[in-house]
Design a protein around this motif. Structure first.
Motif, PDB file in Angstrom:
ATOM      1  N   ASN A 230       0.807  -1.225   0.000  1.00 27.01           N
ATOM      2  CA  ASN A 230       0.000   0.000   0.000  1.00 27.01           C
ATOM      3  C   ASN A 230       0.840   1.275   0.000  1.00 27.01           C
ATOM      4  O   ASN A 230       0.325   2.360  -0.266  1.00 27.01           O
ATOM      5  N   GLY A 231       2.112   1.157   0.274  1.00 30.25           N
ATOM      6  CA  GLY A 231       2.994   2.323   0.264  1.00 30.25           C
ATOM      7  C   GLY A 231       3.905   2.384  -0.942  1.00 30.25           C
ATOM      8  O   GLY A 231       4.784   3.249  -1.016  1.00 30.25           O
ATOM      9  N   THR A 232       3.695   1.486  -1.896  1.00 29.67           N
ATOM     10  CA  THR A 232       4.535   1.428  -3.097  1.00 29.67           C
ATOM     11  C   THR A 232       3.700   1.722  -4.329  1.00 29.67           C
ATOM     12  O   THR A 232       2.593   1.184  -4.475  1.00 29.67           O
ATOM     13  N   ASP A 233       4.209   2.573  -5.230  1.00 33.32           N
ATOM     14  CA  ASP A 233       3.455   2.862  -6.450  1.00 33.32           C
ATOM     15  C   ASP A 233       3.803   1.846  -7.542  1.00 33.32           C
ATOM     16  O   ASP A 233       4.661   0.966  -7.348  1.00 33.32           O
ATOM     17  N   LEU A 234       3.136   1.962  -8.683  1.00 36.35           N
ATOM     18  CA  LEU A 234       3.351   0.994  -9.763  1.00 36.35           C
ATOM     19  C   LEU A 234       4.792   1.018 -10.275  1.00 36.35           C
ATOM     20  O   LEU A 234       5.407  -0.051 -10.420  1.00 36.35           O
ATOM     21  N   PRO A 235       5.384   2.186 -10.563  1.00 39.07           N
ATOM     22  CA  PRO A 235       6.784   2.182 -11.003  1.00 39.07           C
ATOM     23  C   PRO A 235       7.708   1.524  -9.984  1.00 39.07           C
ATOM     24  O   PRO A 235       8.667   0.844 -10.352  1.00 39.07           O
ATOM     25  N   GLY A 236       7.417   1.733  -8.698  1.00 39.32           N
ATOM     26  CA  GLY A 236       8.240   1.115  -7.665  1.00 39.32           C
ATOM     27  C   GLY A 236       8.130  -0.393  -7.673  1.00 39.32           C
ATOM     28  O   GLY A 236       9.122  -1.107  -7.497  1.00 39.32           O
ATOM     29  N   SER A 237       6.924  -0.895  -7.908  1.00 39.60           N
ATOM     30  CA  SER A 237       6.744  -2.350  -7.953  1.00 39.60           C
ATOM     31  C   SER A 237       7.407  -2.938  -9.194  1.00 39.60           C
ATOM     32  O   SER A 237       7.946  -4.049  -9.150  1.00 39.60           O
ATOM     33  N   VAL A 238       7.372  -2.201 -10.290  1.00 44.58           N
ATOM     34  CA  VAL A 238       8.056  -2.660 -11.510  1.00 44.58           C
ATOM     35  C   VAL A 238       9.558  -2.751 -11.262  1.00 44.58           C
ATOM     36  O   VAL A 238      10.211  -3.735 -11.631  1.00 44.58           O
ATOM     37  N   ALA A 239      10.109  -1.725 -10.617  1.00 38.87           N
ATOM     38  CA  ALA A 239      11.540  -1.727 -10.312  1.00 38.87           C
ATOM     39  C   ALA A 239      11.896  -2.890  -9.395  1.00 38.87           C
ATOM     40  O   ALA A 239      12.917  -3.569  -9.601  1.00 38.87           O
ATOM     41  N   ASN A 240      11.066  -3.150  -8.403  1.00 38.41           N
ATOM     42  CA  ASN A 240      11.322  -4.272  -7.495  1.00 38.41           C
ATOM     43  C   ASN A 240      11.264  -5.607  -8.232  1.00 38.41           C
ATOM     44  O   ASN A 240      12.078  -6.501  -7.992  1.00 38.41           O
ATOM     45  N   PHE A 241      10.298  -5.745  -9.124  1.00 40.11           N
ATOM     46  CA  PHE A 241      10.160  -6.978  -9.895  1.00 40.11           C
ATOM     47  C   PHE A 241      11.397  -7.244 -10.747  1.00 40.11           C
ATOM     48  O   PHE A 241      11.899  -8.376 -10.814  1.00 40.11           O
ATOM     49  N   THR A 242      11.909  -6.200 -11.377  1.00 40.01           N
ATOM     50  CA  THR A 242      13.081  -6.387 -12.245  1.00 40.01           C
ATOM     51  C   THR A 242      14.345  -6.697 -11.444  1.00 40.01           C
ATOM     52  O   THR A 242      15.349  -7.133 -12.018  1.00 40.01           O
ATOM     53  N   ASP A 255       4.604  -1.121 -19.879  1.00 38.32           N
ATOM     54  CA  ASP A 255       5.877  -1.285 -19.172  1.00 38.32           C
ATOM     55  C   ASP A 255       6.748  -2.389 -19.769  1.00 38.32           C
ATOM     56  O   ASP A 255       7.825  -2.678 -19.236  1.00 38.32           O
ATOM     57  N   ALA A 256       6.302  -3.011 -20.856  1.00 39.85           N
ATOM     58  CA  ALA A 256       7.016  -4.167 -21.410  1.00 39.85           C
ATOM     59  C   ALA A 256       8.438  -3.820 -21.839  1.00 39.85           C
ATOM     60  O   ALA A 256       9.384  -4.560 -21.545  1.00 39.85           O
ATOM     61  N   ALA A 257       8.607  -2.706 -22.535  1.00 39.65           N
ATOM     62  CA  ALA A 257       9.932  -2.351 -23.040  1.00 39.65           C
ATOM     63  C   ALA A 257      10.901  -2.093 -21.878  1.00 39.65           C
ATOM     64  O   ALA A 257      12.055  -2.543 -21.917  1.00 39.65           O
ATOM     65  N   ALA A 258      10.434  -1.374 -20.856  1.00 36.43           N
ATOM     66  CA  ALA A 258      11.297  -1.066 -19.711  1.00 36.43           C
ATOM     67  C   ALA A 258      11.656  -2.329 -18.940  1.00 36.43           C
ATOM     68  O   ALA A 258      12.801  -2.512 -18.512  1.00 36.43           O
ATOM     69  N   ILE A 259      10.681  -3.216 -18.751  1.00 37.24           N
ATOM     70  CA  ILE A 259      10.942  -4.466 -18.037  1.00 37.24           C
ATOM     71  C   ILE A 259      11.909  -5.331 -18.833  1.00 37.24           C
ATOM     72  O   ILE A 259      12.843  -5.928 -18.273  1.00 37.24           O
ATOM     73  N   ASN A 260      11.710  -5.386 -20.138  1.00 38.34           N
ATOM     74  CA  ASN A 260      12.597  -6.190 -20.988  1.00 38.34           C
ATOM     75  C   ASN A 260      14.024  -5.654 -20.966  1.00 38.34           C
ATOM     76  O   ASN A 260      14.994  -6.414 -20.948  1.00 38.34           O
ATOM     77  N   LYS A 261      14.154  -4.337 -20.934  1.00 39.74           N
ATOM     78  CA  LYS A 261      15.477  -3.723 -20.905  1.00 39.74           C
ATOM     79  C   LYS A 261      16.199  -4.041 -19.599  1.00 39.74           C
ATOM     80  O   LYS A 261      17.422  -4.252 -19.572  1.00 39.74           O
ATOM     81  N   ALA A 262      15.437  -4.090 -18.504  1.00 40.21           N
ATOM     82  CA  ALA A 262      16.031  -4.337 -17.183  1.00 40.21           C
ATOM     83  C   ALA A 262      16.399  -5.802 -16.979  1.00 40.21           C
ATOM     84  O   ALA A 262      17.328  -6.110 -16.228  1.00 40.21           O
ATOM     85  N   MET A 263      15.662  -6.711 -17.625  1.00 43.77           N
ATOM     86  CA  MET A 263      15.931  -8.147 -17.451  1.00 43.77           C
ATOM     87  C   MET A 263      15.777  -8.863 -18.799  1.00 43.77           C
ATOM     88  O   MET A 263      14.903  -9.717 -18.967  1.00 43.77           O
ATOM     89  N   PRO A 264      16.632  -8.494 -19.778  1.00 45.73           N
ATOM     90  CA  PRO A 264      16.504  -9.031 -21.132  1.00 45.73           C
ATOM     91  C   PRO A 264      16.582 -10.556 -21.183  1.00 45.73           C
ATOM     92  O   PRO A 264      17.451 -11.163 -20.570  1.00 45.73           O
ATOM     93  N   GLY A 265      15.629 -11.137 -21.909  1.00 40.89           N
ATOM     94  CA  GLY A 265      15.612 -12.584 -22.073  1.00 40.89           C
ATOM     95  C   GLY A 265      15.168 -13.348 -20.850  1.00 40.89           C
ATOM     96  O   GLY A 265      15.137 -14.583 -20.866  1.00 40.89           O
ATOM     97  N   ASN A 266      14.815 -12.642 -19.770  1.00 40.76           N
ATOM     98  CA  ASN A 266      14.515 -13.306 -18.506  1.00 40.76           C
ATOM     99  C   ASN A 266      13.097 -13.041 -18.015  1.00 40.76           C
ATOM    100  O   ASN A 266      12.787 -13.260 -16.855  1.00 40.76           O
ATOM    101  N   VAL A 267      12.230 -12.567 -18.901  1.00 38.63           N
ATOM    102  CA  VAL A 267      10.870 -12.249 -18.484  1.00 38.63           C
ATOM    103  C   VAL A 267       9.866 -12.694 -19.542  1.00 38.63           C
ATOM    104  O   VAL A 267      10.133 -12.600 -20.742  1.00 38.63           O
ATOM    105  N   GLY A 268       8.740 -13.218 -19.087  1.00 40.49           N
ATOM    106  CA  GLY A 268       7.665 -13.624 -19.978  1.00 40.49           C
ATOM    107  C   GLY A 268       6.373 -12.918 -19.613  1.00 40.49           C
ATOM    108  O   GLY A 268       6.293 -12.196 -18.609  1.00 40.49           O
TER     109      GLY A 268
END
Length: 401
Positions: A230-242, A255-268
């Motif tokens: 409840n204290g984390t926004d969406l960009p923060g959760s994306v950063a944590n996930f990556t 957010d697909a391009a940013a997530i892919n850039k942060a963890m290339p080949g490692n996300v589906g």
């Protein structure tokens, strides 16, 4: 009306608040196909754009195309044209899935959404699904789930191994992504869409609504979501996930391009699966859409540009600038190993199954606020699933009475 392109020099004016580059790229491609046409795109910040839109549309200098972020009062005030004749001439009803076009249908007073006349046509879509960490999944011996039961079993397995099952940022109410995804898969796109559009007699107190609220509450209580969600926004959760914090993440294609850039080949990416392997695919989504103002000087040319937005060439442009294609998603090229390929595959299946559902957040003018506050209370254990659903239905009732 005519589907012919003018032969002389002509300027098509387009007004909008889209700044990802999609409209400009589509305009450049359209100009290349028709060298006598110049597309003049006038960008305005989204807040100023929405505030001044009706004045822009009613002006004697109205644009030929105008982005609609919502139908609002444009239809009731007779500021935009009924696109049904163009839809028939260009056969949009045959080429574009009904769940995508219907988001821009309304009756003549603009209150009843999802049916009636077509007032805008899409130029690109966004869709919500589930991202997953391939490396973490492999460590846990987990494959991409093909049923909801498998998905639930994966949550249990991840938690037992000491890993966070679902990354979530709920500061702005994004637990609604989790809730609605469960509702859509359980109840089906048609029933969820009816509630989102305010169809009389609709209710969120369905089997899917009950399951969605109960699962969200249970997952939070069992620690399947972060304690500080409840204290984390969406960009923060994306950063944590990556960073490897979470097996799954409910999020949009934006957010697909940013997530892919942060963890290339490692996300589906996949649509949340239903009860069986063959259950229709569903996804939460909406579009960038353009209307032809009543005072447009070149309405036929504007319609031709809208039609181009559904072409194979436009599909690659839309996808490359961050949106799902209006049509021909199966033709887009993606880098090998990129999550963008999974997103395109998911989008094509959702379209094939007519499974796109409008965001519940847009069901009423205040639903986003209600989903945010009620979702935080549910995740925080302050209300029961039944109380959560009651808050949503009360807001819906007030907004559609």
């Amino acid at each position: 009306m005519s589907t012919a392109i003018p032969t002389g020099k002509v300027t098509l004016t387009v007004a909008g608040s889209e700044n990802s580059g999609t409209t400009k790229a589509l305009a450049a491609a359209f100009e290349k196909l028709h060298p006598n046409v110049t597309v003049d795109y006038k960008y305005t910040d989204v807040n100023d754009y929405n505030t001044s839109l009706n004045l822009t549309l009613s002006s004697d200098d109205a644009p030929d195309l105008a982005l609609l972020n919502m139908i609002g009062t444009t239809v009731k005030a007779n500021l935009v044209r009924d696109l049904d004749p163009y839809a028939a001439a260009y056969r949009w009803n045959a080429s574009v899935p009904s769940t995508e076009l219907d988001q821009w249908r309304a009756d003549t007073d603009g209150k009843r959404l999802g049916s009636g006349h077509l007032w805008a046509a899409p130029a690109g879509f966004s869709v919500v699904g589930v991202y997953y960490d391939k490396k973490l999944a492999a460590e846990l011996g987990i494959a991409k789930p093909t049923t909801f039961a498998e998905f639930q079993a994966d949550l249990v397995k991840a938690k037992a191994a000491g890993r966070l099952p679902i990354q979530l940022g709920n500061l702005a109410g994004h637990s609604s992504f989790v809730f609605q995804s469960i509702v859509d898969t359980a109840d089906g796109a048609a029933k969820s869409t009816a509630w989102a559009y305010g169809v009389p007699g609709s209710s969120i107190n369905t089997r899917g609504g009950t399951e969605g609220a109960q699962d969200l509450a249970t997952w939070a209580k069992k620690g399947y979501t972060p304690a500080g969600a409840n204290g984390t926004d969406l960009p923060g959760s994306v950063a944590n996930f990556t960073k490897g914090q979470g097996l799954f993440l409910f999020d949009g294609s934006w957010d697909a391009a940013a997530i892919n850039k942060a963890m290339p080949g490692n996300v589906g990416f996949f649509p949340l699966p239903g009860a069986t392997v063959n259950s229709p695919a569903t996804g939460i989504g909406t579009s960038v859409a353009y209307a032809i103002p009543a005072k447009a000087k070149h309405p036929d040319l504007a319609a031709a540009f809208l039609n181009f937005m559904g072409s194979t060439q436009a599909a690659q442009i839309e996808f490359g600038t961050g949106f799902m294609p209006v049509t021909h998603a199966d033709t887009v090229k993606t880098p090998r190993g990129s999550v963008l390929g999974d997103v395109a595959t998911a989008w094509a299946k959702i379209g094939q199954d007519n499974g796109l559902v409008p965001f519940f957040n847009n069901s009423t003018a205040t639903m986003n606020t209600t989903l945010t506050s009620a979702g935080q209370e549910l995740v925080g254990g302050k209300v029961t699933p039944a109380q959560y659903l009651a808050q949503l239905q009360a807001d819906w009732q007030k907004g559609h009475q």
